[in-house]
Every structure is written in structure tokens, then in C-alpha cells.
Design a protein around this motif. Structure first.
Motif, short mmCIF file in Angstrom:
data_model
loop_
_atom_site.label_atom_id
_atom_site.label_comp_id
_atom_site.label_asym_id
_atom_site.label_seq_id
_atom_site.Cartn_x
_atom_site.Cartn_y
_atom_site.Cartn_z
N PHE A 172 44.05 45.45 45.40
CA PHE A 172 42.85 45.20 46.10
C PHE A 172 42.67 43.79 46.32
CE2 PHE A 172 38.33 44.21 46.67
CZ PHE A 172 37.86 45.04 47.43
N SER A 173 42.60 43.27 47.47
CA SER A 173 42.82 41.72 47.77
C SER A 173 41.49 41.57 48.42
CB SER A 173 43.96 41.66 48.78
OG SER A 173 43.60 40.19 49.29
N ASP A 181 35.09 47.19 36.55
CA ASP A 181 35.39 45.65 36.81
C ASP A 181 34.13 44.88 37.54
OD1 ASP A 181 37.43 43.22 36.74
OD2 ASP A 181 37.01 43.40 38.97
N PHE A 182 33.81 45.59 38.94
CA PHE A 182 32.73 45.10 39.51
C PHE A 182 31.52 45.00 38.63
CE2 PHE A 182 29.04 45.93 42.04
CZ PHE A 182 29.17 45.16 43.00
N LYS A 227 45.20 32.99 47.26
CA LYS A 227 44.99 31.67 46.54
C LYS A 227 45.60 32.02 45.18
CE LYS A 227 42.53 28.39 47.59
NZ LYS A 227 41.33 27.54 47.83
N ARG A 228 44.90 32.90 44.52
CA ARG A 228 45.18 33.22 43.01
C ARG A 228 46.84 33.75 42.89
NH1 ARG A 228 40.43 37.34 41.22
NH2 ARG A 228 38.73 35.98 41.62
N LEU A 229 47.13 34.68 43.90
CA LEU A 229 48.63 35.04 43.70
C LEU A 229 49.69 33.65 43.94
CD1 LEU A 229 48.20 38.43 46.00
CD2 LEU A 229 48.58 38.17 43.22
N GLU A 230 49.43 33.01 44.80
CA GLU A 230 50.21 31.94 44.93
C GLU A 230 50.08 30.75 43.75
OE1 GLU A 230 48.56 30.09 48.60
OE2 GLU A 230 49.68 31.42 49.87
N TYR A 277 44.78 36.03 37.50
CA TYR A 277 45.23 35.99 38.53
C TYR A 277 45.98 37.09 39.50
CZ TYR A 277 44.71 30.69 37.95
OH TYR A 277 44.43 29.23 37.42
N VAL A 278 46.25 38.13 38.74
CA VAL A 278 47.17 39.38 39.36
C VAL A 278 46.39 40.50 38.63
CG1 VAL A 278 49.30 39.86 40.07
CG2 VAL A 278 49.02 37.87 39.18
N GLY A 279 45.00 40.59 38.48
CA GLY A 279 44.49 41.76 37.91
C GLY A 279 44.13 42.73 38.80
N ILE A 280 43.03 43.10 38.52
CA ILE A 280 42.43 44.20 39.22
C ILE A 280 41.98 44.11 40.64
CG2 ILE A 280 40.45 46.13 39.17
CD1 ILE A 280 40.50 46.01 36.10
N VAL A 281 41.35 42.81 40.92
CA VAL A 281 40.95 42.27 41.94
C VAL A 281 41.96 40.98 42.29
CG1 VAL A 281 39.02 41.19 43.41
CG2 VAL A 281 38.74 43.26 41.95
N ARG A 282 42.32 40.77 43.34
CA ARG A 282 43.20 39.60 43.78
C ARG A 282 42.79 38.90 44.76
NH1 ARG A 282 48.52 43.97 43.09
NH2 ARG A 282 48.28 43.75 40.65
#
Length: 543
Positions: free
Chosen positions: A519-520, A300-301, A462-465, A454-459
Motif C-alpha cells: 500500500f503506497s 495500523d490506521f 520518499k520513505r522507500l528511497e 520506512y518499508v512497513g504496512i503503509v509506504r
């Protein structure tokens, strides 16, 4: 001793799901009691048949239970329950032997333990994966399904979907599960099934994401039903993304097994002239054999850093070391599928991307499948047992299904209670046929896109909210639709998916650290001490 005729007069056990977990329970229970198995699509369409890699067996002289437990704990990033891991490892050889006895055609090696060829996958210290070429799940499922089809105490119901559990409170006692409402999809009729116990073996929640390696059955039905009935769920933030799914416009859900990397395949960036730089050694000392969460994040990176749509998985190092015949013999399914799409993996790299793969959390159960609700059991990917922690070790999933499935069968026979003579029937007198199915299709697409973005490999928080806000709106729209119209499979699956989406996001928001599959960017470090995320909900009426 109870005779078969006497046993069949009793209320049956209902197993929801016809994969490895469900069939394992059904076959062991059926020796003593009648079983009804519900499959919402064809009997061969579950996730088990899609599993390529294999099943763990502590079998070799260079292996040990302690070694397997250590590998499981390391992959699980500090959240594995050691007692669970040791219990499963201790029974792994027995589980593989049980499958051999059931007729599973594992790949043979005369010099190997039990005459089996053992391979190695990421996160494993030694070769301990029993496999049937690269289609182990299908080989296992075909063998057990063949036995279930001819068993006189097993009734297989194809295209039947569980809607909700039936519970009753008794005077001075706790609620108990006494049955399940089940939709006969072809007839559009909901039946009330009285039973001595219900087993949820419906698999994971992969279809909540836009890109997944899972079949269409993976809509988290068992988790959602148990949650609505008041059971705890745990660790729903830990969704495993398989690092390598085939990237091709004609094939969006085909998994490229981790065993390919275990035999020597390498990951590379695209380049103007084809295969570019190998990148995994720069992310982890174990390179391509690092656990799946590390490999998925690395891919992903690199994709985001370089602005590419995929990376290359190059199997030519295997050819160089072991020859083309080895690659075709050990990975015939992958070779054939890719070749049909114009990719000869013996001479060309494979385009791959990460995709949602495995649900490490689920319904909280003990090691015998007992949930918080008496009479309700759960096994397999539907559950949280503490085995997978923050990340699943490759090929532990099939093993869990067999070991804990057989334990669940014994507990179920011990705990079975005859249900009341009459249970409340399904009431659809206040609803009508749906006016527009487009509402379901639109909400389904929007939900999966929100989860992917919003809730994928990297979170981030703000995206979660943002995701939780939109999911709650979708949940209310879907519930309103459900309350107004007669049920069908698409509506029931969407209703279950939105429940699971909310559970995933709520769990992720509670974890203020990065660990394993979660991962956040806001909490990039792991806490010194961490615990499972457990969500609790009081039981409410199911309709």
C-alpha cells in the motif's frame, strides 16, 4: 530397479531447511536416494512449528476446488496464477490424507470428512481448515521429524548453515548447481558438500523487520543464496503483516491465530474503561473475516489515528456463544501462553498489534520446485510460484509446502546428476577472526529499524528511497566485513538479510499502485492490469 545400497553410493541430495517443506521433500526423496538435511539451529526451531491455524483441505460436501481457487485469487488481489492455485487446490485433499497417514494428530470430528474437524479463517468461503487444536504446525512438524529421525537414508545435521551455492559452467553448456558450502556452527568450519541436487527450504524474511511473528531462523537465507547465484526473484514487495500478534513486553513474537477471529473474536479500540468501539465493520463488509492485508491496515490506521500502542482482540463472544470449554479446547496454546502472562482470554481481551509474518515472494520456480539454475530447487516460503499473488490466503502456506514439496521430490529424482569428483574448496586463507562482533549487532538493529519505519504496512516513495539509500550503505559495510573476517552464523544471517531488504525495497519502488500487501500513499489505487514484479541479476562469484 536400484537397490538402497546402490543408491547410497551416489552423491546425496542436500535439503537446506528442516521445516515442513524440507522434510516433505526429504522423506519422499529418501525412498530412492540419500539425503542430508541442514538445520541452522535446533531441528524444532523453524517457522513450521510456530504455525497455529491449520492446512487447507478441499474436503467438505459444501466445498469445491473452484471455491478454493476463487478465495485464493480474491485474497491474492489479481496476481494469483490460476494454474498454480488450481494445481494446489486439486491436490489439497491428497496432501491432508498424506499427513494423516504420517501420523499427524489432527483435531477429530466423527461427522467431519476424513473424521477431521474443519475450521474457517479469514478469506475462506467455507470451513476447510484441518487443524490440530491451535498448534497445527508443531503437530505436523513433530510427526514428520519423527519419521525423518529414523529413516536410514536421511542424515539430519543440526546447527549447520548453508553459506553459498557451488556452481560450475561446463564447456558449451549452462551453469549448474553441484553443491553447497555449509558452516558447521559449533566447529566454525566450512565444509564443501557435493550433491546431486540442492533444495532451498529456508522459509521467509520476517526477521528483516523489527516486529515479526517469525522465529529467529527467518533471515531469507535461501532467497539470498539463489539471488547471488543468478536466479530470478519475484514479488518481494508483498510482505504479509499478520494483524494480531500479542503485544506484551515479555512476548514479542507470539502469534494470535486468525482462527480465533474465524470462531467469532472481535477487534476493538482501547478505551478508558477497557474495551472500546469495534472498528472492523467500518473498514470492510467482512469485518474480522476480511483478508489479512485489510485487517492489518485497518489496525495500523486505527492505532495511528487514535495514538494507541495496540488494539484489543476480544474472544469473549466465543465464550458467550460456545462456552469456556470450547475456547480452552480449541485454543489451548494461546490460552496457556496468555494465562502465563496474566491474561485470561475467557474473561479478558488480548492486546494485539500487526507484525511481519509471511513472505509472498521469493525465488521463481515452477510447480516442481525447479529454479532458473539447473540442479537447484526451492520449496515453500522461500519461493514465488504464483500461488499467493499480492497476499496469501490463510492456511495455504502449509498446503503449498506439502503439495509442491512432493512434486519437487519427483522432479529432483528425475533431474539428479552426479557432481564432478572435485569441487573448489572453501578458501578462508585471506581472512582472520572477527575483531568486534558489535558491528554485526549494530547493523542488524539499524537494518530492521529502517525496514520497520520506512518499508512497513503503509509506504511512500520518499520513505522507500531513503530506505534504499541506507540499505546500500549497510550492504557495503557488511560485505566489507564479510570479506575480511571468518564467517559465523550472525554474520551470514546479516549478509542475507541486507540482500533481502534491498530486494523488497527495489520491488516496492517498481510497483506504482496499491495492491494487496503493498500500500503506497503516492499510488493509492490499483492499476486496471497488473503483473508480478520480477528482478533479475547475473550470477557473480559468491566470495
Amino acid at each position: 530397479m536400484t537397490t538402497r545400497d546402490e543408491t547410497c553410493a551416489h552423491a546425496p541430495v542436500v535439503v537446506v531447511g528442516a521445516g515442513l517443506a524440507g522434510l516433505t521433500v526429504a522423506l519422499d526423496v529418501a525412498a530412492h536416494r540419500r539425503v542430508i538435511v541442514l538445520a541452522k539451529r535446533r531441528l524444532d526451531e523453524g517457522a513450521t512449528a510456530w504455525a497455529q491455524g491449520g492446512i487447507v483441505g478441499v474436503l467438505g460436501e459444501d466445498d469445491s476446488i473452484e471455491s478454493h481457487v476463487r478465495d485464493t485469487q480474491e485474497a491474492g488481489a489479481g496476481l494469483v496464477d490460476e494454474d498454480t492455485a488450481r494445481h494446489v487446490a486439486r491436490h489439497s485433499a491428497e496432501a491432508v490424507a498424506w499427513l494423516v497417514e504420517a501420523g499427524v494428530p489432527f483435531t477429530h470430528d466423527p461427522a467431519g470428512p476424513l473424521g477431521l474437524h474443519l475450521t474457517r479463517e479469514g478469506g475462506h468461503a467455507v470451513r476447510r481448515i484441518a487443524h490440530a487444536a491451535d498448534a497445527t504446525g508443531k503437530a505436523i512438524h513433530d510427526a514428520l521429524l519423527a519419521r525423518a529421525r529414523v529413516h536410514p537414508n536421511i542424515e539430519l545435521r543440526e546447527r549447520w548453515m548453508a553459506v553459498d551455492l557451488i556452481t560450475q559452467h561446463h564447456v558449451g553448456g549452462e551453469p549448474r548447481c553441484h553443491g553447497v558450502y555449509a558452516l558447521d556452527i559449533d566447529r566454525g568450519h566450512v565444509e564443501t558438500l557435493r550433491c546431486a541436487g540442492v533444495v532451498l527450504a529456508t522459509g521467509g524474511v520476517g526477521k528483516v523487520y523489527r516486529y515479526t511473528s517469525n522465529p529467529d531462523t527467518a533471515t531469507g537465507d535461501g532467497i539470498a543464496m539463489a539471488w547471488r547465484a543468478g536466479c530470478r526473484v519475484a514479488n518481494m514487495e508483498f510482505i504479509q503483516f499478520h494483524p494480531t500478534c500479542l503485544y506484551h513486553p515479555q512476548e514479542r513474537s507470539f502469534l494470535i491465530t486468525e482462527a480465533l477471529r474465524g470462531e467469532g473474536a472481535t477487534l476493538h479500540l482501547p478505551a478508558a474503561d477497557g474495551v472500546g468501539e469495534r472498528f472492523m465493520p467500518g473498514h470492510d463488509d467482512r469485518a474480522e473475516l476480511a483478508p489479512r492485508d485489510i485487517v492489518a491496515r485497518a489496525i495500523d490506521f486505527e492505532m495511528k489515528k487514535h495514538g494507541v500502542d495496540h488494539v484489543w482482540l476480544d474472544a469473549r463472544p466465543i465464550v458467550a456463544e460456545k462456552g469456556e470449554a470450547f475456547l480452552r479446547e480449541h485454543f489451548p496454546t494461546i490460552h496457556a501462553r496468555c494465562l502465563a502472562l496474566g491474561i485470561d482470554i475467557t474473561h479478558q481481551p488480548i492486546p494485539v498489534v500487526p507484525a511481519a509474518h509471511y513472505t509472498c515472494g521469493g525465488v521463481v520456480t515452477d510447480l516442481d520446485g525447479r529454479s532458473d539454475l539447473p540442479g537447484l530447487f526451492a520449496v515453500g516460503e522461500t519461493t514465488y510460484t504464483g500461488l499467493h499473488g499480492a497476499n496469501r490466503l490463510a492456511s495455504n502456506s502449509l498446503l503449498e509446502c506439502v503439495v509442491l514439496g512432493r512434486g519437487c521430490a519427483g522432479a529432483l529424482l528425475t533431474d539428479a546428476v552426479e557432481p564432478p569428483a572435485r569441487l573448489p574448496g572453501w578458501d578462508d586463507s585471506q581472512v582472520e577472526d572477527a575483531d568486534e562482533q558489535v558491528v554485526i549487532a549494530h547493523n542488524w538493529d539499524e537494518l530492521r529499524l529502517v525496514m520497520w519505519n520506512y518499508v512497513g504496512i503503509v509506504r511512500t516513495t520518499k520513505r522507500l528511497e531513503r530506505a534504499l539509500h541506507r540499505i546500500k550503505l549497510l550492504r557495503d559495510e557488511i560485505q566489507d566485513y564479510y570479506a575480511s573476517f571468518r564467517v559465523n552464523r550472525d554474520l551470514l544471517e546479516l549478509r542475507n538479510l541486507v540482500v533481502n531488504a534491498e530486494l523488497i525495497v527495489r520491488s516496492a519502488l517498481r510497483r506504482h499502485e496499491s495492491r494487496g500487501l503493498h500500500f503506497s500513499r503516492d499510488f493509492p489505487r490499483a492499476l486496471p492490469v497488473s503483473f508480478p514484479t520480477v528482478l533479475t541479476r547475473a550470477a557473480k562469484s559468491s566470495r
